[in-house]
Scaffold this motif. Structure first.
Motif, PDB file in Angstrom:
ATOM      1  N   LYS A  21       1.776 -27.420 -44.201  1.00  0.00           N
ATOM      2  CA  LYS A  21       2.620 -28.597 -43.957  1.00  0.00           C
ATOM      3  C   LYS A  21       4.030 -28.160 -43.556  1.00  0.00           C
ATOM      4  N   PHE A  22       4.560 -27.181 -44.256  1.00  0.00           N
ATOM      5  CA  PHE A  22       5.886 -26.629 -43.968  1.00  0.00           C
ATOM      6  C   PHE A  22       5.928 -26.082 -42.539  1.00  0.00           C
ATOM      7  N   LYS A  23       4.896 -25.317 -42.167  1.00  0.00           N
ATOM      8  CA  LYS A  23       4.826 -24.743 -40.827  1.00  0.00           C
ATOM      9  C   LYS A  23       4.793 -25.834 -39.759  1.00  0.00           C
ATOM     10  N   THR A  24       4.013 -26.880 -39.999  1.00  0.00           N
ATOM     11  CA  THR A  24       3.911 -27.985 -39.046  1.00  0.00           C
ATOM     12  C   THR A  24       5.247 -28.702 -38.906  1.00  0.00           C
ATOM     13  N   GLU A  25       5.945 -28.923 -40.020  1.00  0.00           N
ATOM     14  CA  GLU A  25       7.256 -29.578 -39.983  1.00  0.00           C
ATOM     15  C   GLU A  25       8.269 -28.749 -39.199  1.00  0.00           C
ATOM     16  N   ASP A  41      -2.633 -20.286 -27.787  1.00  0.00           N
ATOM     17  CA  ASP A  41      -1.904 -20.563 -26.553  1.00  0.00           C
ATOM     18  C   ASP A  41      -0.388 -20.528 -26.742  1.00  0.00           C
ATOM     19  N   LEU A  42       0.073 -20.342 -27.965  1.00  0.00           N
ATOM     20  CA  LEU A  42       1.514 -20.237 -28.210  1.00  0.00           C
ATOM     21  C   LEU A  42       2.027 -18.901 -27.684  1.00  0.00           C
ATOM     22  N   THR A  43       3.240 -18.903 -27.176  1.00  0.00           N
ATOM     23  CA  THR A  43       3.853 -17.639 -26.778  1.00  0.00           C
ATOM     24  C   THR A  43       4.332 -16.911 -28.032  1.00  0.00           C
ATOM     25  N   SER A  44       4.577 -15.632 -27.885  1.00  0.00           N
ATOM     26  CA  SER A  44       5.119 -14.856 -29.007  1.00  0.00           C
ATOM     27  C   SER A  44       6.453 -15.421 -29.445  1.00  0.00           C
ATOM     28  N   LYS A  45       7.251 -15.862 -28.486  1.00  0.00           N
ATOM     29  CA  LYS A  45       8.559 -16.432 -28.799  1.00  0.00           C
ATOM     30  C   LYS A  45       8.405 -17.695 -29.636  1.00  0.00           C
ATOM     31  N   GLU A  46       7.463 -18.577 -29.264  1.00  0.00           N
ATOM     32  CA  GLU A  46       7.254 -19.815 -30.021  1.00  0.00           C
ATOM     33  C   GLU A  46       6.772 -19.519 -31.435  1.00  0.00           C
ATOM     34  N   ALA A  47       5.764 -18.651 -31.546  1.00  0.00           N
ATOM     35  CA  ALA A  47       5.231 -18.306 -32.869  1.00  0.00           C
ATOM     36  C   ALA A  47       6.306 -17.644 -33.727  1.00  0.00           C
ATOM     37  N   GLY A  48       7.074 -16.747 -33.121  1.00  0.00           N
ATOM     38  CA  GLY A  48       8.140 -16.065 -33.857  1.00  0.00           C
ATOM     39  C   GLY A  48       9.237 -17.001 -34.304  1.00  0.00           C
ATOM     40  N   ILE A  50       8.896 -20.110 -35.128  1.00  0.00           N
ATOM     41  CA  ILE A  50       8.389 -20.862 -36.287  1.00  0.00           C
ATOM     42  C   ILE A  50       8.481 -20.003 -37.540  1.00  0.00           C
ATOM     43  N   GLY A  51       7.932 -18.795 -37.469  1.00  0.00           N
ATOM     44  CA  GLY A  51       7.953 -17.896 -38.623  1.00  0.00           C
ATOM     45  C   GLY A  51       9.356 -17.541 -39.058  1.00  0.00           C
TER      46      GLY A  51
END
Length: 69
Positions: A21-25, A41-48, A50-51
């Motif tokens: 839930k936290f990740k989605t928010e 399909d997420l780019t490394s930049k997008e995933a990074g 979020i994290g």
């Protein structure tokens, strides 16, 4: 800490739903289209992003907890 061959296994499995839930928010606030299931399909930049934002917020929450003790 239990040893495991999976490096992305949760330390506290009961917290998985809250972390999801936290990740989605966070993803929503950053404008990243995160969906249920596979997100290859997420780019490394997008995933990074979020994290990284999740970690920043968790550290901030811990610092606030520690400063109030």
């Amino acid at each position: 800490m239990a040893s495991s061959s999976k490096t992305n296994q949760m330390e506290v499995p009961e917290a998985k739903a809250a972390m999801d839930k936290f990740k989605t928010e966070v993803a929503g606030e950053l404008g990243v289209n995160l969906k249920e299931g596979y997100n290859g399909d997420l780019t490394s930049k997008e995933a990074g992003s979020i994290g990284g934002e999740m970690v920043r917020r968790m550290i901030k929450a811990q610092e606030e907890t520690m400063s109030n003790q």
